[in-house]
Design an enzyme around this catalytic site. Structure first.
Site, short mmCIF file in Angstrom:
data_model
loop_
_atom_site.label_atom_id
_atom_site.label_comp_id
_atom_site.label_asym_id
_atom_site.label_seq_id
_atom_site.Cartn_x
_atom_site.Cartn_y
_atom_site.Cartn_z
N SER A 124 28.93 16.21 5.76
CA SER A 124 28.34 15.42 6.84
C SER A 124 27.37 16.25 7.66
O SER A 124 27.52 17.47 7.81
CB SER A 124 29.45 14.91 7.76
OG SER A 124 28.92 14.31 8.92
N TYR A 148 36.06 15.91 13.57
CA TYR A 148 35.53 15.39 12.30
C TYR A 148 34.54 16.37 11.69
O TYR A 148 34.65 16.75 10.52
CB TYR A 148 34.87 14.04 12.52
CG TYR A 148 34.09 13.57 11.31
CD1 TYR A 148 34.74 13.15 10.15
CD2 TYR A 148 32.70 13.57 11.32
CE1 TYR A 148 34.04 12.74 9.04
CE2 TYR A 148 31.98 13.16 10.21
CZ TYR A 148 32.65 12.75 9.07
OH TYR A 148 31.95 12.36 7.97
N LYS A 152 34.96 18.66 8.18
CA LYS A 152 34.05 18.64 7.04
C LYS A 152 33.57 20.05 6.69
O LYS A 152 33.45 20.41 5.51
CB LYS A 152 32.86 17.72 7.34
CG LYS A 152 33.20 16.24 7.26
CD LYS A 152 33.59 15.85 5.84
CE LYS A 152 33.81 14.38 5.67
NZ LYS A 152 34.15 14.00 4.29
#
Length: 325
Positions: A124, A148, A152
């Site tokens: 991402s 998040y 990643k």
């Protein structure tokens, strides 16, 4: 269509989700066998074609994953499964790390047990945080600002470490704002701009822009919007390259190189749908940078990355794929 990857079989984790289901279709079009694992926490059973083996399971279940890989003769994995909501990850960090970090550990262990030697990882742009550059490249420092984004980046590290230990062939694809749809495969995220605009228009409400006083040409945030079909094609190209033994970069940005503003997206929706509206201007959201746009030239060189769809194509496909009201 078949090619040198005939005989290959790729497991797509998260293959019942929005992006995953498009990746599955791209593999099928390329004549490459595919198997899906998804726990349906956010995916849709109807997004998986009837002729694709589908295992309803969590990536936290190592033994189920390894058994599926052995049963179907899996030769590579496209890893898309995970908890993908950056904002919610701030209030649910433990859940985010369990799904995205621990889940990746279990997947890599299952691959090792089953002798599967290649992985394409869905990473991402959140790994970059708020980059203070006009164009993000793969060498731009990674400074994630949410659990998040951190998860990643850790996923990339885990895969690289496994590669050093077990001769795993791999690459990670960092993408930004994925939009558009094939028929019947709508983005149903409650957080993404396109489905939010579609939902507002379907319900007769006015879509909203969060802030119009940014340092951009029209005052609204500029972001990198890429069509999901273009994105899926590069997952297949990366898988083919790994299957052929090619040396790929550890990470690639799948970006447009120039970006689009939120107002440009709104204008395109008005034109494509024929609904005349002036978006409501709401206050800025905390932490939204003026511009985030990535350079996709490395991916164009190695994994067939190209922006083959215009903004009108993106909007039209999203609008036509909207869920029935």
């Amino acid at each position: 269509m078949s090619d040198t990857t005939t005989g290959q079989c790729w497991l797509v984790t998260g293959g019942a989700g929005y992006i995953g289901s498009h990746v599955v279709r791209a593999f099928q079009e390329a004549g490459i066998r595919v198997v899906v694992v998804d726990d349906l926490s956010s995916g849709h059973r109807e997004y998986v074609p009837d002729d694709v083996p589908f295992i309803v399971a969590s990536i936290l279940d190592t033994e189920v994953l390894a058994a599926a890989m052995r049963e179907h003769g899996v030769t590579g994995v496209v890893h898309l499964a995970g908890f993908k909501y950056a904002g919610e990850s701030v209030t649910r960090p433990l859940h985010t790390y369990t799904q995205n970090v621990t889940g990746t550990v279990h997947l890599l262990e299952a691959m090792r047990e089953a002798g599967v030697g290649a992985i394409v990882f869905s990473s991402s742009a959140a790994t970059y945080g708020t980059p203070h550059v006009d164009l993000v490249t793969e060498t731009t420092p990674t400074r994630p600002e949410s659990p998040y984004g951190e998860s990643k980046l850790i996923g990339e590290w885990l895969i690289a470490d496994a590669a050093r230990a077990h001769a795993l062939r791999h690459t990670s694809l960092r993408y930004f704002n994925v939009v558009g749809s094939l028929p019947g495969l709508a983005d149903t995220s409650p957080h993404n701009l396109f489905p939010l605009v579609v939902k507002a228009l379907v319900e007769g409400r006015t879509p909203r822009i969060n802030g119009d006083d940014y340092a951009t040409p029209d005052g609204t945030c500029v972001r990198d919007y890429v069509h999901v079909v273009d994105l899926a094609a590069s997952h297949v190209a990366a898988a083919r390259a790994l299957a052929a033994g090619a040396e790929l970069e550890p990470v690639y940005n799948l970006g447009s190189g120039d970006g689009l503003s939120v107002r440009q997206i709104m204008d395109a929706f008005a034109e494509v749908t024929g609904i005349d509206f002036s978006p409501e201007i709401a206050p800025r959201r905390p932490g939204d940078p003026d511009r985030i746009v990535a350079d996709g030239s490395l991916a164009a060189r190695d994994i067939d990355w190209a922006m083959r769809h215009t903004v009108a194509d993106m909007v039209r496909s999203a609008w036509e794929a909207r869920p029935a009201s």
